[in-house]
Write a protein that holds these residues in place. Structure first.
Motif: not given
Length: 263
Positions: A51-56
Motif C-alpha cells: 500500500x502506498x499513498x501521498x501525505x498532503x
C-alpha cells in the motif's frame, strides 16, 4: 455545511477502466474553499501486498500532512472521495473502522462496509446537491460532477493469503432520491490482473496510469515511483512524504517508508 473531500481521481489499470475522475467537489465552511487531494495505490502478489499513498492534506488555505493509510487490526485501508460531511454526520473513516473491527480478511471488511457507506453517502450527496448545486452539477454541461464520489481499498494477509478489495460507488439515478450503487472488485478474483498480480490506483493518478515497472524494479520501488510521479505532476494537491506499507504473506506488516510515524 462542512464537507471534507479527498480529491477526485482516476482509477488506473484494467480492473475498472470505466472510472475516470474529471471533476472535484469543494466544501463550505463560511465560503467556498479548496479541497483534499489524494494519490494512492495497492499492489498484490501471492507473496505480499503493498500500500502506498501521498501525505498532503488541504483544508481551505491550510496545508498539512496526514496519514492516509489506516488500519484496524489486520485490515488496512485507503480511501479517496467524499470523506466527511459534518451536517449529515457522514464520516467514511468511522464507517471503515466499524466495518473492520473483528474482521480477518479484506473481503469480510468490505462486505460489512458497503451497506452503511452507501446509505450515509447517499444522504451526504443529497445534501450537497441541495445546498451546493453549482458544485454538484457542471454549470456548462449539466452533468453530475459527483458521478463517482467514493472509492476505498481494503487489504489484508490472512493465513498467508494476500488479498485486496476495491469498493467504489456510482450515482446511477439523479431523481428526487439519489440512487448510489456500490461496486466491488476483488483481487485475487476474476478481475484481478493476470489472476496473479493486481495493481490498483485511486486518486489523482493521470500520470501514474501511464507508467510501467522497470526491469528488476521491486513492487515497493514501483509504488514509490508512481506516487512521486503524481507529486511532481500535481504539487498543489498531492504532496510528500510517500508512505509505503509492505504486508508480506509470511510476516507481519512493515513500514518501508513512514516519515510521519503513522501508527
Amino acid at each position: 455545511m462542512h464537507l471534507v473531500v479527498d480529491k477526485y481521481m482516476r482509477i488506473a489499470g484494467k480492473i475498472a477502466p470505466n472510472i475516470y475522475w474529471r471533476f472535484a467537489f469543494v466544501f463550505v465552511i463560511v465560503s467556498w474553499l479548496p479541497i483534499y487531494g489524494t494519490s494512492a495505490l495497492v499492489i498484490r502478489t501471492p507473496e505480499h501486498v503493498v500500500l502506498a499513498a501521498d501525505s498532503l492534506g488541504l483544508q481551505g488555505e491550510m496545508r498539512g500532512q496526514t496519514c492516509k493509510i489506516k488500519h484496524v487490526g489486520g485490515i488496512y485501508s485507503v480511501a479517496a472521495g467524499l470523506a466527511r460531511d459534518d451536517k449529515t454526520k457522514f464520516d467514511i473513516y468511522r464507517i471503515i473502522r466499524k466495518a473492520s473491527v473483528g474482521k480477518n480478511t479484506a473481503e469480510e471488511a468490505a462486505s460489512a462496509f458497503v451497506r452503511p457507506a452507501r446509505e450515509g453517502l447517499r444522504i451526504a450527496l443529497e445534501q450537497l446537491r441541495r445546498d451546493a448545486p453549482s458544485f454538484y452539477y457542471n454549470p456548462t454541461s449539466g452533468l453530475k460532477q459527483a458521478a463517482e464520489p467514493l472509492q476505498v481499498i481494503f487489504a489484508s494477509v490472512w493465513h498467508h493469503d494476500t488479498s485486496f478489495v476495491l469498493v467504489y460507488f456510482t450515482i446511477d439515478n439523479d431523481e428526487r432520491v439519489i440512487l448510489v450503487t456500490p461496486h466491488i472488485v476483488k483481487c485475487p478474483g476474476d478481475e484481478c490482473l493476470g489472476g496473479r498480480r493486481g495493481v490498483e490506483l485511486i486518486g489523482e493518478n493521470a500520470v501514474a496510469r501511464t507508467i510501467n515497472p522497470l526491469p528488476n524494479e521491486s513492487d515497493v520501488q514501483f509504488a514509490q515511483r508512481l506516487i512521486e510521479s503524481e507529486i511532481k505532476a500535481s504539487p498543489i494537491t498531492v504532496g510528500p512524504p510517500v508512505d509505503i506499507l509492505l504486508m508480506p504473506s509470511l510476516a507481519g506488516p512493515t513500514w518501508m517508508r513512514n516519515d510521519k510515524k503513522c501508527p
